[in-house]
Scaffold this active site. Sequence first.
Site, PDB file in Angstrom:
ATOM      1  N   LYS A  13      -1.916  14.876  11.410  1.00 53.95           N
ATOM      2  CA  LYS A  13      -2.462  14.686  10.053  1.00 53.95           C
ATOM      3  C   LYS A  13      -2.931  16.017   9.461  1.00 53.95           C
ATOM      4  O   LYS A  13      -2.643  16.318   8.317  1.00 53.95           O
ATOM      5  CB  LYS A  13      -3.644  13.704  10.076  1.00 53.95           C
ATOM      6  CG  LYS A  13      -3.270  12.298  10.525  1.00 53.95           C
ATOM      7  CD  LYS A  13      -4.405  11.314  10.275  1.00 53.95           C
ATOM      8  CE  LYS A  13      -5.636  11.587  11.128  1.00 53.95           C
ATOM      9  NZ  LYS A  13      -5.452  11.342  12.583  1.00 53.95           N
ATOM     10  N   ARG A  88     -11.590   5.187   8.168  1.00 53.96           N
ATOM     11  CA  ARG A  88     -11.226   4.922   9.558  1.00 53.96           C
ATOM     12  C   ARG A  88     -11.619   3.516   9.974  1.00 53.96           C
ATOM     13  O   ARG A  88     -11.361   3.119  11.104  1.00 53.96           O
ATOM     14  CB  ARG A  88     -11.963   5.904  10.463  1.00 53.96           C
ATOM     15  CG  ARG A  88     -11.095   6.971  11.095  1.00 53.96           C
ATOM     16  CD  ARG A  88     -12.003   7.812  11.955  1.00 53.96           C
ATOM     17  NE  ARG A  88     -11.308   8.621  12.906  1.00 53.96           N
ATOM     18  CZ  ARG A  88     -10.920   9.877  12.704  1.00 53.96           C
ATOM     19  NH1 ARG A  88     -11.097  10.440  11.540  1.00 53.96           N
ATOM     20  NH2 ARG A  88     -10.337  10.556  13.662  1.00 53.96           N
ATOM     21  N   ARG A 122      -3.926  21.062  22.507  1.00 52.03           N
ATOM     22  CA  ARG A 122      -4.260  21.503  21.147  1.00 52.03           C
ATOM     23  C   ARG A 122      -5.419  22.493  21.145  1.00 52.03           C
ATOM     24  O   ARG A 122      -6.389  22.343  21.860  1.00 52.03           O
ATOM     25  CB  ARG A 122      -4.645  20.259  20.336  1.00 52.03           C
ATOM     26  CG  ARG A 122      -5.200  20.562  18.974  1.00 52.03           C
ATOM     27  CD  ARG A 122      -5.116  19.373  18.099  1.00 52.03           C
ATOM     28  NE  ARG A 122      -6.184  18.406  18.336  1.00 52.03           N
ATOM     29  CZ  ARG A 122      -6.398  17.351  17.547  1.00 52.03           C
ATOM     30  NH1 ARG A 122      -5.607  17.128  16.522  1.00 52.03           N
ATOM     31  NH2 ARG A 122      -7.369  16.520  17.809  1.00 52.03           N
ATOM     32  N   ARG A 152     -11.254  21.776  21.472  1.00 54.79           N
ATOM     33  CA  ARG A 152     -12.359  20.881  21.099  1.00 54.79           C
ATOM     34  C   ARG A 152     -12.849  20.085  22.300  1.00 54.79           C
ATOM     35  O   ARG A 152     -12.046  19.582  23.076  1.00 54.79           O
ATOM     36  CB  ARG A 152     -11.886  19.897  20.020  1.00 54.79           C
ATOM     37  CG  ARG A 152     -12.007  20.434  18.626  1.00 54.79           C
ATOM     38  CD  ARG A 152     -11.216  19.627  17.625  1.00 54.79           C
ATOM     39  NE  ARG A 152     -11.439  18.181  17.681  1.00 54.79           N
ATOM     40  CZ  ARG A 152     -10.823  17.324  16.881  1.00 54.79           C
ATOM     41  NH1 ARG A 152      -9.954  17.756  15.978  1.00 54.79           N
ATOM     42  NH2 ARG A 152     -11.063  16.040  16.972  1.00 54.79           N
ATOM     43  N   ARG A 163     -10.995   7.784  22.188  1.00 52.08           N
ATOM     44  CA  ARG A 163     -10.643   7.891  20.762  1.00 52.08           C
ATOM     45  C   ARG A 163      -9.424   7.033  20.425  1.00 52.08           C
ATOM     46  O   ARG A 163      -9.350   6.433  19.359  1.00 52.08           O
ATOM     47  CB  ARG A 163     -10.385   9.354  20.399  1.00 52.08           C
ATOM     48  CG  ARG A 163     -11.690  10.122  20.204  1.00 52.08           C
ATOM     49  CD  ARG A 163     -11.499  11.614  20.269  1.00 52.08           C
ATOM     50  NE  ARG A 163     -10.593  12.128  19.270  1.00 52.08           N
ATOM     51  CZ  ARG A 163      -9.962  13.290  19.370  1.00 52.08           C
ATOM     52  NH1 ARG A 163     -10.129  14.046  20.428  1.00 52.08           N
ATOM     53  NH2 ARG A 163      -9.173  13.687  18.409  1.00 52.08           N
TER      54      ARG A 163
HETATM   55  P1  ADP Z   1      -8.675  13.279  15.085  1.00 55.39           P
HETATM   56  O1  ADP Z   1      -7.938  12.847  13.847  1.00 55.39           O
HETATM   57  O2  ADP Z   1      -7.983  14.330  15.861  1.00 55.39           O
HETATM   58  O3  ADP Z   1      -9.158  12.137  15.907  1.00 55.39           O
HETATM   59  P2  ADP Z   1     -10.924  14.213  13.462  1.00 55.39           P
HETATM   60  O4  ADP Z   1     -11.118  15.668  13.414  1.00 55.39           O
HETATM   61  O5  ADP Z   1     -10.409  13.537  12.247  1.00 55.39           O
HETATM   62  O6  ADP Z   1     -10.029  13.962  14.735  1.00 55.39           O
HETATM   63  O7  ADP Z   1     -12.319  13.477  13.855  1.00 55.39           O
HETATM   64  C1  ADP Z   1     -13.063  13.852  14.990  1.00 55.39           C
HETATM   65  C2  ADP Z   1     -14.215  12.878  15.198  1.00 55.39           C
HETATM   66  O8  ADP Z   1     -15.072  12.879  14.042  1.00 55.39           O
HETATM   67  C3  ADP Z   1     -13.816  11.415  15.380  1.00 55.39           C
HETATM   68  O9  ADP Z   1     -13.472  11.116  16.708  1.00 55.39           O
HETATM   69  C4  ADP Z   1     -15.101  10.692  14.923  1.00 55.39           C
HETATM   70  O10 ADP Z   1     -16.082  10.704  15.914  1.00 55.39           O
HETATM   71  C5  ADP Z   1     -15.593  11.577  13.783  1.00 55.39           C
HETATM   72  N1  ADP Z   1     -15.079  11.088  12.475  1.00 55.39           N
HETATM   73  C6  ADP Z   1     -14.194  11.736  11.659  1.00 55.39           C
HETATM   74  N2  ADP Z   1     -13.914  10.998  10.562  1.00 55.39           N
HETATM   75  C7  ADP Z   1     -14.633   9.841  10.680  1.00 55.39           C
HETATM   76  C8  ADP Z   1     -14.774   8.656   9.898  1.00 55.39           C
HETATM   77  N3  ADP Z   1     -14.092   8.493   8.747  1.00 55.39           N
HETATM   78  N4  ADP Z   1     -15.592   7.689  10.354  1.00 55.39           N
HETATM   79  C9  ADP Z   1     -16.284   7.828  11.477  1.00 55.39           C
HETATM   80  N5  ADP Z   1     -16.196   8.893  12.282  1.00 55.39           N
HETATM   81  C10 ADP Z   1     -15.376   9.903  11.902  1.00 55.39           C
END
Ligand code: ADP
Length: 206
Positions: A13, A88, A122, A152, A163
Amino acid sequence: MKLILLGPPGAGKGTQAQRLKDKYAIAHISTGDMLRGEIREKTPLGIEAQSFIDRGDLVPDQVVIDMVRLRITRPDCENGYLLDGFPRTISQAETLAEFSTVDAVINIDIPCENLILRISGRRMCRGCGKAYHISSYQDDRCESCGCELYHRDDDEIETVQRRLQVYREQTQPLIEYYSRKGLLIHVDGDQGMDTVFENIVKALGL
Ligand code: ADP
C-alpha cells in the site's frame, strides 16, 4: 479525488500510495506513518498508541478517527487525498462516511503466505517512510532522502502474525462493505510494483 487503499499489511500500500500521490497530486495520509511520528516525538497520543502497535493490535478507533478528521483540513488536501491504512474497521468506515466522501477504494490483494516473507525483509526510512525489501536493496540509507533505514519492531514475525489475524477479523470485512457501495476496485498485488501501479491507474480510468 478521494481514495482509500485497502489491503493486508505488506501488500504494498505504501509503495503504491507514493506513486498515486505524485501522479494525481493528492495528499498521502498514512495513519501508520502518522502514529509512528507521534511515537518518535513521544507525544501523549504516541505513548498511548505504542503499546497497541507493539502488540500488533489496532489503536482505538477514536484516536485514529480524530487524527484523520483533523489531517484532511490541511491545505494540501484541497485537491483530494489518499487514505492508506484507514479505515481499518467497519466503525472507522462508518464514521469516515460522516465527514468525507470517497470516490474509489482500491483493494490490493495478495496471498497470505507471501506477506510474511515480504514483511520480514522490509526496512523503512526513518525520514520519509519509504519501504524497501532487503532482497532488492541492501544500502543502509534511503535513496530518496538519505535517511537511515530500519526494521520496524512490529515487523517481527510474532507481531506480523497477530497483525494478519487482526486484518482478517477487523479489516477484511471492509472489502464487502465497500463492494456493496459499488466503490471497490480489485488489484492483484502479487506482481511487480510497476504492473500493480499500471493496473490501479487503468482501473481508476483517470
Ligand atoms: P501495515 O499496513 O504494514 O500493517 P501501518 O503502518 O499502516 O502498517 O500500521 C501500523 C500499525 O499502526 C497497525 O498495526 C496499527 O496498530 C496502527 N494503525 C494504523 N492505522 C490504524 C487504524 N486506521 N486504526 C487502528 N490502528 C491503526
